[in-house]
Motif scaffolding. Structure first.
Motif, short mmCIF file in Angstrom:
data_model
loop_
_atom_site.label_atom_id
_atom_site.label_comp_id
_atom_site.label_asym_id
_atom_site.label_seq_id
_atom_site.Cartn_x
_atom_site.Cartn_y
_atom_site.Cartn_z
N ALA A 72 0.92 -1.20 -0.07
CA ALA A 72 -0.04 0.06 0.00
C ALA A 72 0.77 1.45 -0.15
O ALA A 72 0.67 2.18 -0.70
N HIS A 73 1.96 1.39 0.76
CA HIS A 73 2.83 2.37 0.78
C HIS A 73 3.39 2.53 -0.43
O HIS A 73 3.57 3.77 -1.04
N HIS A 74 4.07 1.64 -1.41
CA HIS A 74 4.69 2.11 -2.37
C HIS A 74 3.55 2.20 -3.54
O HIS A 74 3.71 3.00 -4.60
N ARG A 75 2.37 1.52 -3.52
CA ARG A 75 1.29 1.76 -4.36
C ARG A 75 1.02 3.29 -4.49
O ARG A 75 0.40 3.96 -5.35
N GLY A 76 0.74 3.84 -3.16
CA GLY A 76 0.43 5.36 -3.08
C GLY A 76 1.56 6.02 -3.69
O GLY A 76 1.24 7.22 -4.33
N GLN A 77 2.85 5.60 -3.60
CA GLN A 77 3.68 6.50 -4.52
C GLN A 77 3.51 6.64 -6.16
O GLN A 77 3.64 7.40 -6.63
N VAL A 78 3.32 5.20 -6.41
CA VAL A 78 2.62 5.26 -7.85
C VAL A 78 1.54 5.77 -8.30
O VAL A 78 1.35 6.51 -9.18
N HIS A 79 0.53 5.60 -7.40
CA HIS A 79 -0.76 6.52 -7.58
C HIS A 79 -0.14 7.85 -7.73
O HIS A 79 -0.93 8.73 -8.65
N ALA A 80 0.70 8.65 -6.88
CA ALA A 80 1.01 10.04 -6.98
C ALA A 80 1.68 10.40 -7.96
O ALA A 80 1.42 11.36 -8.75
N MET A 81 2.50 9.32 -8.38
CA MET A 81 3.16 9.74 -9.81
C MET A 81 2.29 9.63 -11.07
O MET A 81 2.67 10.44 -11.77
N LEU A 82 1.60 8.78 -11.13
CA LEU A 82 0.73 8.57 -12.31
C LEU A 82 -0.18 9.94 -12.28
O LEU A 82 -0.75 10.41 -13.20
N THR A 83 -0.86 10.22 -11.21
CA THR A 83 -1.67 11.24 -10.97
C THR A 83 -0.95 12.75 -11.35
O THR A 83 -1.50 13.39 -12.22
N ALA A 84 0.22 13.06 -11.23
CA ALA A 84 1.15 14.01 -11.65
C ALA A 84 1.29 14.03 -12.92
O ALA A 84 1.37 15.27 -13.51
N ILE A 85 1.02 13.10 -13.68
CA ILE A 85 1.39 12.90 -15.10
C ILE A 85 0.02 12.99 -15.73
O ILE A 85 -0.07 12.78 -17.16
N GLY A 86 -1.13 12.96 -15.16
CA GLY A 86 -2.43 13.09 -15.65
C GLY A 86 -3.19 11.94 -15.96
O GLY A 86 -4.33 11.68 -16.59
N VAL A 87 -2.71 10.72 -15.33
CA VAL A 87 -3.43 9.29 -15.26
C VAL A 87 -4.70 9.81 -14.15
O VAL A 87 -4.31 9.91 -12.99
N ASP A 88 -5.98 9.27 -14.60
CA ASP A 88 -6.93 9.46 -13.56
C ASP A 88 -6.56 8.28 -12.60
O ASP A 88 -6.63 7.20 -12.80
N PRO A 89 -6.64 8.98 -11.22
CA PRO A 89 -6.36 7.90 -10.05
C PRO A 89 -7.46 6.88 -10.10
O PRO A 89 -8.49 7.24 -10.42
#
Length: 167
Positions: A139-156
């Protein structure tokens, strides 16, 4: 500390979350997936690779099956493409769910002892704490992935545990 129903729920949650990650990264060009985003494991793919690496390590301790073939420092480069990561992740999620389905309450009692090659030390911790670590680390690292993807415009995607299908 924890019970088998909690472990089974977390195994289902893990699969659900990873399915959503797979959908999200399929839309990304390889360059976006592998671009260094300043995260601890560099890129989206590097972070996803590290999660697989750690899950394999913990599962080898829990079920006696195979663990990762590289060190933690090499974990970010384990799978060179999103497709390779996806295949490994799918297989590993099945392994986690099969393991969880076969657990008995007694399996979560007592201590787990292991030797860490990365820091050349032997550890002994409660099984419940170690199983909790498996899911918390994801969950910790998926949260990082979620933030990175959100920052580049991928819908969370939805990450809330109460929204887990079937609950």
């Amino acid at each position: 500390m924890i019970g088998v129903e909690w472990v089974r729920t977390m195994a289902r949650y893990n699969t659900w979350q990873n399915d959503q990650v797979m959908t999200a990264i399929r839309r990304l060009p390889h360059a976006e997936l592998t671009a260094d985003r300043g995260a601890f494991f560099g890129s989206v793919l590097g972070t996803l690779n590290h999660i697989v690496w750690a899950d394999m390590l913990w599962m080898s301790r829990f079920d006696g099956g195979p663990g990762p073939e590289v060190s933690q420092k090499q974990s970010a480069g384990t799978f060179p493409t999103g497709g390779a990561w996806e295949a490994a992740r799918f297989k590993l999620d099945g392994r986690i769910r099969i393991w969880a389905a076969g657990l008995r309450e007694i399996d979560l009692v007592g201590d787990l002892t292991w030797h860490s090659a990365d820091d050349n030390a032997t550890y002994r911790r409660s099984v419940g704490l170690c199983v909790t670590q498996l899911f918390n680390h994801q969950a910790h690292h998926r949260g990082q992935v979620h933030a990175m993807l959100t920052a580049i415009g991928v819908d969370p995607w939805v990450t809330d545990l109460p929204m887990l299908p079937g609950n």
